[in-house]
Write a protein that holds these residues in place. Structure first.
Motif, PDB file in Angstrom:
ATOM      1  N   ALA A 585      71.644   4.959 -24.992  1.00 53.24           N
ATOM      2  CA  ALA A 585      70.846   3.767 -25.299  1.00 53.24           C
ATOM      3  C   ALA A 585      71.710   2.753 -26.038  1.00 53.24           C
ATOM      4  O   ALA A 585      72.521   3.116 -26.894  1.00 53.24           O
ATOM      5  CB  ALA A 585      69.619   4.120 -26.143  1.00 53.24           C
ATOM      6  N   SER A 586      71.517   1.460 -25.711  1.00 52.95           N
ATOM      7  CA  SER A 586      72.286   0.397 -26.367  1.00 52.95           C
ATOM      8  C   SER A 586      71.469  -0.882 -26.452  1.00 52.95           C
ATOM      9  O   SER A 586      70.725  -1.234 -25.534  1.00 52.95           O
ATOM     10  CB  SER A 586      73.595   0.120 -25.625  1.00 52.95           C
ATOM     11  OG  SER A 586      73.378  -0.098 -24.244  1.00 52.95           O
ATOM     12  N   TYR A 587      71.637  -1.575 -27.577  1.00 54.60           N
ATOM     13  CA  TYR A 587      71.010  -2.874 -27.819  1.00 54.60           C
ATOM     14  C   TYR A 587      71.708  -3.925 -26.963  1.00 54.60           C
ATOM     15  O   TYR A 587      72.887  -3.798 -26.622  1.00 54.60           O
ATOM     16  CB  TYR A 587      71.148  -3.223 -29.300  1.00 54.60           C
ATOM     17  CG  TYR A 587      70.455  -4.504 -29.718  1.00 54.60           C
ATOM     18  CD1 TYR A 587      69.150  -4.486 -30.179  1.00 54.60           C
ATOM     19  CD2 TYR A 587      71.124  -5.731 -29.666  1.00 54.60           C
ATOM     20  CE1 TYR A 587      68.521  -5.651 -30.573  1.00 54.60           C
ATOM     21  CE2 TYR A 587      70.498  -6.900 -30.050  1.00 54.60           C
ATOM     22  CZ  TYR A 587      69.198  -6.864 -30.503  1.00 54.60           C
ATOM     23  OH  TYR A 587      68.573  -8.019 -30.891  1.00 54.60           O
ATOM     24  N   ALA A 588      70.998  -5.008 -26.653  1.00 53.79           N
ATOM     25  CA  ALA A 588      71.600  -6.075 -25.859  1.00 53.79           C
ATOM     26  C   ALA A 588      70.975  -7.424 -26.203  1.00 53.79           C
ATOM     27  O   ALA A 588      69.772  -7.507 -26.467  1.00 53.79           O
ATOM     28  CB  ALA A 588      71.413  -5.789 -24.366  1.00 53.79           C
ATOM     29  N   PRO A 589      71.810  -8.485 -26.162  1.00 51.85           N
ATOM     30  CA  PRO A 589      73.271  -8.455 -26.122  1.00 51.85           C
ATOM     31  C   PRO A 589      73.874  -8.137 -27.491  1.00 51.85           C
ATOM     32  O   PRO A 589      73.168  -8.112 -28.501  1.00 51.85           O
ATOM     33  CB  PRO A 589      73.652  -9.872 -25.680  1.00 51.85           C
ATOM     34  CG  PRO A 589      72.425 -10.489 -25.137  1.00 51.85           C
ATOM     35  CD  PRO A 589      71.298  -9.834 -25.915  1.00 51.85           C
ATOM     36  N   LEU A 590      75.198  -7.958 -27.504  1.00 50.07           N
ATOM     37  CA  LEU A 590      75.886  -7.580 -28.728  1.00 50.07           C
ATOM     38  C   LEU A 590      76.277  -8.793 -29.566  1.00 50.07           C
ATOM     39  O   LEU A 590      76.089  -8.802 -30.780  1.00 50.07           O
ATOM     40  CB  LEU A 590      77.131  -6.770 -28.366  1.00 50.07           C
ATOM     41  CG  LEU A 590      77.983  -6.236 -29.514  1.00 50.07           C
ATOM     42  CD1 LEU A 590      77.187  -5.295 -30.403  1.00 50.07           C
ATOM     43  CD2 LEU A 590      79.227  -5.529 -28.960  1.00 50.07           C
TER      44      LEU A 590
END
Length: 713
Positions: A585-590
């Motif tokens: 899982a990753s947040y977007a955008p950075l």
């Protein structure tokens, strides 16, 4: 429809965060009366009046410290008294090994997309914008913006031609100087020429050294002054002379500039007082103090590294696709010496990038972060399906002598005319381009593409084990056909690589093979908190989920608020609890450059010299230790549980080799809650006392965020 379903108002009294960390006190039952307005963090146990001790007999790791992170709409403090709370809740945690489950070691990571000038003018430390004078592409006259003339039409003429020595980027700048060093038509004392302000001003700092590299040609001896000045050119911060008696052929010249002053809005100048014609190409200015000399801006790199990401997804996002396929990312055009890279126009986000941050640099970035690389490649489908560039689309996946150069234009033309594609594009595009890209990352240094990587300075293979076939292309014509072409080619050549599909398999099974499937979500805060339970009923067999893009977006999200961070914290707790089916899982955008707000909200906001993390960035800190941690069985009982969510984990701190226990609870509701936490299954004497450190982050406004003036408000 998520947008309609979650279109509801929120209570202004909602959403603050509490984080507490440390050794368990005399008891493992904690009463927390949650009230209005604070984010609290402690590194010790709670006050003794908050707790009572109940030791179980089950075996658990020794030296366990009790930690908990509580999000809620009101101020939280621990007390043995009721203090007006109108709801109660009991969180029961079973800390025994028998009730535990290991979470994926790379569960939480980061996603980098070239958007909002995240790389060009951001993480990639190149200070010159449009260094090759070809932001208009490989035709002339080219777009040389933001290069600007110093002087007037009576003193010089500036144009572009196709005389560069670089085969993949033929555009060069031709500067004809009409004035001279003496005589009636003398140049002004400061000279005439061109300047580049970089990306909304160059950050030049006193005492630091900057390296200028450029290519020059002239039939006459060259005498050019390279200088760093303030925005108006009146104050010089550093200067050097470039003298070449014979530059009839393209000549590479370098100079080091040590700044004698600081200016966050500087520019680079190339000036002369001598009559003649000079050609310039590929002008670069880089600070010497990039991270490990790898080209990454140190402060931005540190912000990402501090999150200890388990993986890095790159380079997009929609950036990979291109609105037109001619503007899709082609990895082979982003490797090799930077001056030979042609660059391209990212037409989805509407700016030119020189591709200094290319395929090699992304792999290096992942390694520097200690993260697993996840490469997203174009699968032959543009961002906007109807915009197929019939006459210029070439084999994106060309390997010389192994596949056709172009699409069968008649077939494609007929299909486009009929507003449908009757043949999967990948039947004409070649899979070998992607196989080459994998070989570049993983191949032996004596392999064809592994040798190119080795020549760039990295003989050891990179640890590429994940690739994603396209981005958000599942519903587009022929995605499945194209996907299968790539899937089978990659599986045959690299059976250990995890292949990621764009199609969501969280509610219905996929109709094609995959190791992982992608899930993107950008609801408002209420919708995000509700998504915490999205995977509760997903199939426990088959491909696992890659939540590659999540963020609170839309109504009231602004540039990042405490409200959004709280909702996202609840969502991530839901992913922890479902980490048997959610792998990544990753947040977007950075990143967001404050001068290019094409897409908000973004985790890290910066300009030429400042930066800060929005509340959503700091929220991710509380999930750092979740990667590879052990998820404990926990049960939350409340008279109104829809606004509460919790998880409990144990992990070993590599710094002291001790095991710690952390409980995270989010209260997303409008009411105060008196919370009791009961922990069973801890071994006797497994908890150790320690001192106390407490950090408080608070706001009187749930829509508040951070800023350059108050970066940790």
């Amino acid at each position: 429809d998520k947008k309609t379903k979650y279109k509801s108002s929120y209570n202004e009294g909602r959403c603050k965060l509490l984080y507490e960390k440390g050794s368990a006190p005399k008891d493992n039952r904690i009463n927390c009366n949650m009230k209005k307005g604070v984010l609290l963090r402690t590194t010790d146990g709670l006050k003794t009046e908050c707790c009572e001790e109940e030791m179980g007999s089950s075996r658990a790791p020794c030296s366990v410290l009790l930690c908990f992170f509580i999000g809620f709409c009101t101020l939280c403090r621990c007390s043995a008294t009721d203090d007006g709370a109108n709801q109660t809740a009991l969180l029961s945690v079973n800390a025994s090994e028998a009730a535990a489950r290991k979470m994926p070691k790379n569960l939480f990571g980061v996603f980098f997309e070239e958007i909002n000038h995240a790389g060009a003018g951001g993480l990639w430390a190149e200070l010159v914008q449009n260094r090759g004078f070809e932001a208009g592409g490989q035709s002339i006259p080219s777009n040389i913006y933001p290069w600007t003339i110093i002087g007037d039409e009576s003193s010089l003429n500036v144009s572009t031609d196709l005389s560069s020595c670089f085969d993949r980027n033929k555009v060069a700048l031709r500067m004809e100087v009409l004035c001279d060093s003496t005589g009636n038509n003398a140049c002004p004392p400061e000279g005439v020429g061109i300047y580049n302000p970089g990306f909304w001003g160059m950050n030049i700092e006193q005492g630091k050294t900057y390296k200028v590299v450029l290519f020059v040609r002239s039939s006459e001896p060259v005498h050019v002054v390279v200088s760093l000045t303030d925005a108006g050119g009146s104050k010089t911060l550093s200067t050097a002379s470039i003298i070449a008696d014979n530059a009839s052929k393209w000549t590479k010249v370098e100079a080091l500039l040590e700044a004698k002053g600081t200016d966050h809005n500087s520019r680079l100048q190339l000036t002369t007082t001598r009559k003649g014609v000079i050609w310039f190409d590929q002008v670069s200015l880089m600070p010497l103090d990039t991270y490990k000399r790898h080209g990454f801006r140190k402060d931005l790199f540190k912000m990402v590294a501090d999150l200890k990401p388990g993986f890095l997804r790159f380079p997009g996002g929609c950036f990979v696709e291109g609105s037109w396929l001619r503007n899709a990312v082609r990895w082979k055009e982003t490797i090799g010496p930077w001056e030979e890279r042609p660059g391209h126009f990212g037409d989805v986000w509407n700016y030119w990038t020189d591709d200094g941050l290319g395929h090699y640099e992304f792999l290096q970035l992942a390694e520097d972060l200690g993260a697993v690389p996840i490469w997203v490649f174009n699968n032959g489908i543009p961002h906007i399906v109807s915009q197929i560039d019939v006459f210029r689309i070439q084999c994106l996946f060309k390997l010389e002598n192994l596949c056709p150069l172009t699409l069968l234009e008649n077939d494609l033309q007929e299909s486009v005319t009929m507003m449908k594609l009757t043949l999967p594009i990948s039947y004409h595009l070649c899979k070998y381009e992607i196989l080459d890209g994998i070989e570049f990352a993983r191949g032996d240094p004596d392999s064809r593409w592994g040798s190119v990587r080795a020549a760039m300075g990295h003989p050891e293979p990179f640890k590429l084990i994940h690739v994603a076939v396209g981005n958000e292309d599942c519903g587009k014509p022929n995605y499945r056909g194209n996907y299968l072409e790539f899937y089978h080619a990659i599986r045959r050549a690299y059976p250990d690589i995890n292949i990621i599909s764009n199609c969501d398999g969280s509610t219905l099974p996929l109709d094609h093979p995959a190791d992982l499937y992608e899930f993107h979500t950008y609801p408002d805060a209420n919708g995000m908190f509700s998504e915490a339970h999205h995977f509760d009923f997903s199939s426990r067999s088959g491909p696992k989920a890659f939540v590659s893009e999540y963020a609170v977006h839309g109504d009231n999200s602004g540039e990042g608020t405490l409200l959004g961070a709280l909702a996202e914290a609840g969502f991530l707790i839901g992913l922890e609890r479902n980490s048997d089916v959610v792998a990544l899982a990753s947040y977007a955008p950075l990143f967001l450059n404050d001068n290019d707000k094409t897409w908000v909200t973004d985790a890290i906001i910066f300009n030429s010299y400042q930066l800060y993390g929005i509340p959503s960035y700091w929220m991710q800190y509380f999930f750092i230790e979740s990667n590879g941690a052990t998820l404990l069985n926990s049960t939350l009982q409340a008279n109104s549980s829809t606004s509460l969510i919790a998880s409990a984990i144990t992990w070993q701190n590599p710094e002291d080799n001790k095991d710690y226990l952390r409980v995270k609870v989010v209260n997303f509701g409008p009411n105060n809650v008196n919370l009791k936490i009961s922990i069973d299954g801890l071994e006797v004497n497994s908890k150790q006392p320690s001192g106390s450190t407490r950090t408080v982050l608070t706001s009187d406004n749930v829509t508040a965020g951070n800023s350059f003036e108050e970066p940790t408000k």
